[in-house]
Design an enzyme around this catalytic site. Sequence first.
Site: not given
Length: 494
Positions: A16, A82, A240-242, A264
């Site tokens: 992170g 997610g 959501h990171d994407t 990842t």
Amino acid sequence: MSTLNVLAFDYGASSGRAMLGGFDGGRLSLREAHRFPNDPVMLGDAFHWDVLRLFHEMKRGIIKGVRECGDSIKGIGIDTWGVDFGLLDASGALLGNPFHYRDARSDGMMGRASEMVPLREIYMTTGIQFLKFNTVFQLLSMTESRSPTLEKARTLLFMPDLLEYFLTGEKKCEMTVASTSQMHDPVAGGWARGMLGRLGIRDDILLEPIPSGTIGSGISKALQGELMCGGIPVISVASHDTGSAVVSVPAKPSSSCAYLSSGTWSLLGTELESPIINDESYARNFTNEGGFGGRIRFLKNIMGLWIYQECKRVWEKGGGTETFDELEDAAASSPAFGAAIDPDDDLFSAPGDMPGRIASYCRATSQRPPETKPETVRCVMESLALKYRHVLESLEALMGRRLDTIHIVGGGCRNVLLNAMTADATGRTVVAGPSEATSIGNLVAQLIALGEVGGLEQGRALIADSFKLDVYEPREPGVWDERYGWYKETILKG
């Protein structure tokens, strides 16, 4: 104009970071305030996230950011992976550490769900790609086992919402992360309550999703003294990171392009105004996830650099000291087109001896296994590039048009070897960058919410002007065409 700063917290599957994002009215800047590992914990036979440690690191990041920028910090945004979630009881207390999506509890739950609701119907309702760890299957596992934790639960918060709750005391559910659960109906809007009822899954613990870009409460008064700051507002970005990574794709509105969020996981897709949910998208297992500004991220998940990362972890345990750059340089000099794998084979989904699993896969498919680290790395990289081509062809078939450019964002865009192979394998121009795509998307979403940037189009133009981009053109498409034909017939079985 003085620089306005925000803090972007980006939690990935292995690490992170707290990033200070700045905007001087003409250009964006990004610098690291705090970086930390995200190490899941195996307790007995269960795999968990160490969420209190992750919150502790968030507090450290805020303290460092405030120490550096003071009251010029005007917002905080949080994004994570997610599907995973925490459960709160009636008093708002967390009921145990959240489970990791790679925990075995959801094994077999997709089959169990199909006994109650046909899988096609689940897809036609939610438009979400089937992955065994989707939230719906995690909750079905808890329901089937009559989990006392689930029985006590009164609120479900997805991971970014949970961290935001710890910081502000406000319970929210942001749309982009809610959409990954395979429990939300993107056409009707809201939770697919009828489907959840037929699966026996409680829906009373679900909060109605809010749009990305919503400005919420500030840091709670109880924490302001500890963090040496005021009530900095916390903004629900594309959490959501994407979703945040896609915000940072520096494409022009009229361009015909695909994006590849490389890390990842590899997520290959494009941005749409409305979902594509039909029998063909179901057969190809494409997903329709929520995006910033109400858009749809139409994409497919691919295992990604997880396999490579696990190989390196195993080699380090055995005493290996090579860096990623050194491994990739050696792989670039290794012979081309040795063994190949399907990155999405279940054999590669769990932690463990990844080099040994690659060797086993190769023997099972009548190939000579890679014998050295460079050969293993080259096997993984070529296989990913070839799988990207296969998914791109499916994406174009579903859309009915060609996508001329692939924008690669995220940490994987620094992988020169894979970027070049992707251009070669797909025959497309590849534009790589920015590397800290998720944090930059988080930054831009905050600036839009605060009224400092006029919208997504302006934000993407600022990104293109502010950060370095690298371009890769196809070099030997004919050679890769021949290899792809073999890969498709031998590895993907047509």
